[in-house]
Design a protein around this motif. Structure first.
Motif, PDB file in Angstrom:
ATOM      1  N   ASN A 180       0.848  -1.192   0.000  1.00 39.15           N
ATOM      2  CA  ASN A 180       0.000   0.000   0.000  1.00 39.15           C
ATOM      3  C   ASN A 180       0.887   1.248   0.000  1.00 39.15           C
ATOM      4  O   ASN A 180       1.748   1.401   0.870  1.00 39.15           O
ATOM      5  CB  ASN A 180      -0.886   0.024   1.250  1.00 39.15           C
ATOM      6  CG  ASN A 180      -1.835  -1.155   1.297  1.00 39.15           C
ATOM      7  OD1 ASN A 180      -2.763  -1.258   0.516  1.00 39.15           O
ATOM      8  ND2 ASN A 180      -1.582  -2.081   2.228  1.00 39.15           N
ATOM      9  N   ASP A 240      -6.710   4.691   0.299  1.00 40.11           N
ATOM     10  CA  ASP A 240      -7.986   5.336   0.633  1.00 40.11           C
ATOM     11  C   ASP A 240      -8.282   5.077   2.106  1.00 40.11           C
ATOM     12  O   ASP A 240      -8.591   3.951   2.499  1.00 40.11           O
ATOM     13  CB  ASP A 240      -9.110   4.787  -0.255  1.00 40.11           C
ATOM     14  CG  ASP A 240     -10.452   5.433   0.020  1.00 40.11           C
ATOM     15  OD1 ASP A 240     -10.478   6.489   0.691  1.00 40.11           O
ATOM     16  OD2 ASP A 240     -11.486   4.891  -0.439  1.00 40.11           O
ATOM     17  N   ALA A 241      -8.160   6.118   2.935  1.00 36.76           N
ATOM     18  CA  ALA A 241      -8.382   5.974   4.370  1.00 36.76           C
ATOM     19  C   ALA A 241      -9.874   6.025   4.672  1.00 36.76           C
ATOM     20  O   ALA A 241     -10.532   7.027   4.387  1.00 36.76           O
ATOM     21  CB  ALA A 241      -7.655   7.084   5.124  1.00 36.76           C
ATOM     22  N   HIS A 242     -10.407   4.946   5.216  1.00 38.55           N
ATOM     23  CA  HIS A 242     -11.819   4.899   5.601  1.00 38.55           C
ATOM     24  C   HIS A 242     -11.929   5.346   7.055  1.00 38.55           C
ATOM     25  O   HIS A 242     -11.500   4.628   7.970  1.00 38.55           O
ATOM     26  CB  HIS A 242     -12.370   3.493   5.407  1.00 38.55           C
ATOM     27  CG  HIS A 242     -12.429   3.079   3.973  1.00 38.55           C
ATOM     28  ND1 HIS A 242     -12.912   1.840   3.570  1.00 38.55           N
ATOM     29  CD2 HIS A 242     -12.083   3.723   2.828  1.00 38.55           C
ATOM     30  CE1 HIS A 242     -12.861   1.750   2.256  1.00 38.55           C
ATOM     31  NE2 HIS A 242     -12.352   2.876   1.788  1.00 38.55           N
ATOM     32  N   ILE A 243     -12.470   6.528   7.267  1.00 38.41           N
ATOM     33  CA  ILE A 243     -12.515   7.144   8.597  1.00 38.41           C
ATOM     34  C   ILE A 243     -13.948   7.560   8.897  1.00 38.41           C
ATOM     35  O   ILE A 243     -14.592   8.234   8.083  1.00 38.41           O
ATOM     36  CB  ILE A 243     -11.591   8.371   8.665  1.00 38.41           C
ATOM     37  CG1 ILE A 243     -10.177   8.015   8.201  1.00 38.41           C
ATOM     38  CG2 ILE A 243     -11.554   8.951  10.076  1.00 38.41           C
ATOM     39  CD1 ILE A 243      -9.245   9.202   8.079  1.00 38.41           C
ATOM     40  N   SER A 244     -14.427   7.202  10.059  1.00 39.16           N
ATOM     41  CA  SER A 244     -15.791   7.578  10.438  1.00 39.16           C
ATOM     42  C   SER A 244     -15.860   9.076  10.718  1.00 39.16           C
ATOM     43  O   SER A 244     -14.853   9.728  11.017  1.00 39.16           O
ATOM     44  CB  SER A 244     -16.228   6.810  11.692  1.00 39.16           C
ATOM     45  OG  SER A 244     -15.511   7.261  12.826  1.00 39.16           O
ATOM     46  N   ASN A 250      -3.194  10.784   0.342  1.00 38.84           N
ATOM     47  CA  ASN A 250      -4.210   9.735   0.270  1.00 38.84           C
ATOM     48  C   ASN A 250      -5.595  10.313   0.036  1.00 38.84           C
ATOM     49  O   ASN A 250      -5.830  11.524   0.132  1.00 38.84           O
ATOM     50  CB  ASN A 250      -4.230   8.951   1.581  1.00 38.84           C
ATOM     51  CG  ASN A 250      -4.414   9.859   2.783  1.00 38.84           C
ATOM     52  OD1 ASN A 250      -3.440  10.418   3.281  1.00 38.84           O
ATOM     53  ND2 ASN A 250      -5.648  10.010   3.258  1.00 38.84           N
ATOM     54  N   VAL A 273      -9.661  10.159   1.370  1.00 35.19           N
ATOM     55  CA  VAL A 273     -10.414   9.933   2.591  1.00 35.19           C
ATOM     56  C   VAL A 273     -11.839   9.574   2.201  1.00 35.19           C
ATOM     57  O   VAL A 273     -12.534  10.352   1.556  1.00 35.19           O
ATOM     58  CB  VAL A 273     -10.424  11.162   3.519  1.00 35.19           C
ATOM     59  CG1 VAL A 273     -11.317  10.921   4.725  1.00 35.19           C
ATOM     60  CG2 VAL A 273      -9.005  11.502   3.962  1.00 35.19           C
ATOM     61  N   ASN A 274     -12.242   8.355   2.539  1.00 41.81           N
ATOM     62  CA  ASN A 274     -13.582   7.866   2.228  1.00 41.81           C
ATOM     63  C   ASN A 274     -13.920   8.025   0.745  1.00 41.81           C
ATOM     64  O   ASN A 274     -14.998   8.478   0.370  1.00 41.81           O
ATOM     65  CB  ASN A 274     -14.622   8.580   3.093  1.00 41.81           C
ATOM     66  CG  ASN A 274     -14.426   8.301   4.575  1.00 41.81           C
ATOM     67  OD1 ASN A 274     -13.929   7.240   4.958  1.00 41.81           O
ATOM     68  ND2 ASN A 274     -14.795   9.241   5.422  1.00 41.81           N
ATOM     69  N   GLY A 275     -12.942   7.667  -0.081  1.00 43.28           N
ATOM     70  CA  GLY A 275     -13.167   7.638  -1.523  1.00 43.28           C
ATOM     71  C   GLY A 275     -12.907   8.940  -2.242  1.00 43.28           C
ATOM     72  O   GLY A 275     -12.968   8.983  -3.482  1.00 43.28           O
ATOM     73  N   SER A 291      -7.797  13.681  -1.212  1.00 42.92           N
ATOM     74  CA  SER A 291      -7.720  14.847  -0.322  1.00 42.92           C
ATOM     75  C   SER A 291      -7.433  16.133  -1.079  1.00 42.92           C
ATOM     76  O   SER A 291      -7.945  17.196  -0.720  1.00 42.92           O
ATOM     77  CB  SER A 291      -6.631  14.621   0.726  1.00 42.92           C
ATOM     78  OG  SER A 291      -6.958  13.508   1.552  1.00 42.92           O
TER      79      SER A 291
END
Length: 244
Positions: A196, A202-206, A234, A236-238, A241
């Protein structure tokens, strides 16, 4: 800022455009940009801006580094001898941050900002520094943990407020000592691990984690009147940034 020197030293080439009669710096910048062709505008969008010989605008490198002191390379040119052959090398942020002493970090970066401005006065560097790295240090596999003060959100926000104040010379000043850049916005702690890489990650962050962990330090940057931000490599959630 470099534009003050710029228009003094190129008075003849820009006098026909009346730029010298514009006293407000923002209005002067707008007036200059209005004279650019589309090609000239696009050419300025990289970190190495070629300027505009037609308008008497010299080139400028927006990339200077000062993670723990003014760094040689990119936009900074060290001499082979004399006082500009070196700059003070401070401890890495992870070590300074471990002191939990905001007055200390303010004093440290005041020296860094002053030296950075001195290099600019000697035409050996620009005024824009791509520091601080204010991402939280959650995972040692990141590989850039030494660049940040730690993982605690409260500590990150307090640290960066003191840092920006010292580096830039205080928010109550008409002109910044140098321009700090808060990076990387946001959710960046993946460099290159197990196939990676940061450009593809792609960081999946709530929303809760974004609000409570990843964003507060950048909010503190805004309150401290930081001069610039850098977007993360990167997504963030698709959403990349740098396109958000």
């Amino acid at each position: 800022f470099p534009y003050t020197t710029l228009f003094r030293s190129h008075k003849q080439s820009v006098s026909s455009s009346n730029l010298l009669s514009v006293t407000d710096t923002v209005d002067r910048a707008k007036a200059l940009i209005s004279l650019f062709t589309i090609e000239e505008k696009l050419n300025q969008t990289g970190h190495v801006a070629p300027g505009g010989p037609r308008l008497g605008l010299p080139p400028y490198n927006w990339w200077q580094e000062a993670l723990h002191g003014v760094a040689s390379g990119h936009g900074v040119n060290f001499s082979t001898e004399s006082e500009f052959s070196h700059a003070t090398s401070m401890p890495q942020p992870i070590l300074v941050g471990a002191a939990f002493d905001d007055e200390l970090i303010n004093a440290v970066v005041t020296v860094v900002g002053t030296e950075g401005h001195a290099f600019n006065n000697a035409n050996r560097g620009g005024l824009d520094f791509w520091t601080p790295n204010i991402n939280g240090f959650k995972d040692p596999r990141w590989g850039r943990g030494q660049e940040v003060p730690g993982e605690d959100v409260f500590h990150l926000t307090s640290y960066v407020s003191a840092l920006i104040d010292g580096l830039q010379g205080g928010s109550d000043q008409k002109y910044k000592r140098v321009v700090a850049t808060c990076k990387h916005f946001a959710g960046y702690d993946m460099e290159n691990w197990n196939g990676n890489v940061r450009y593809q990650f792609d960081a999946h962050i709530s929303m809760q984690d974004l609000a409570e962990y990843y964003m507060p330090a950048f909010k503190a940057c805004v309150k401290a009147d930081v001069g610039a931000f850098m977007c993360a490599y990167n997504a963030v959630n698709g959403v990349p940034s740098c396109s958000n």
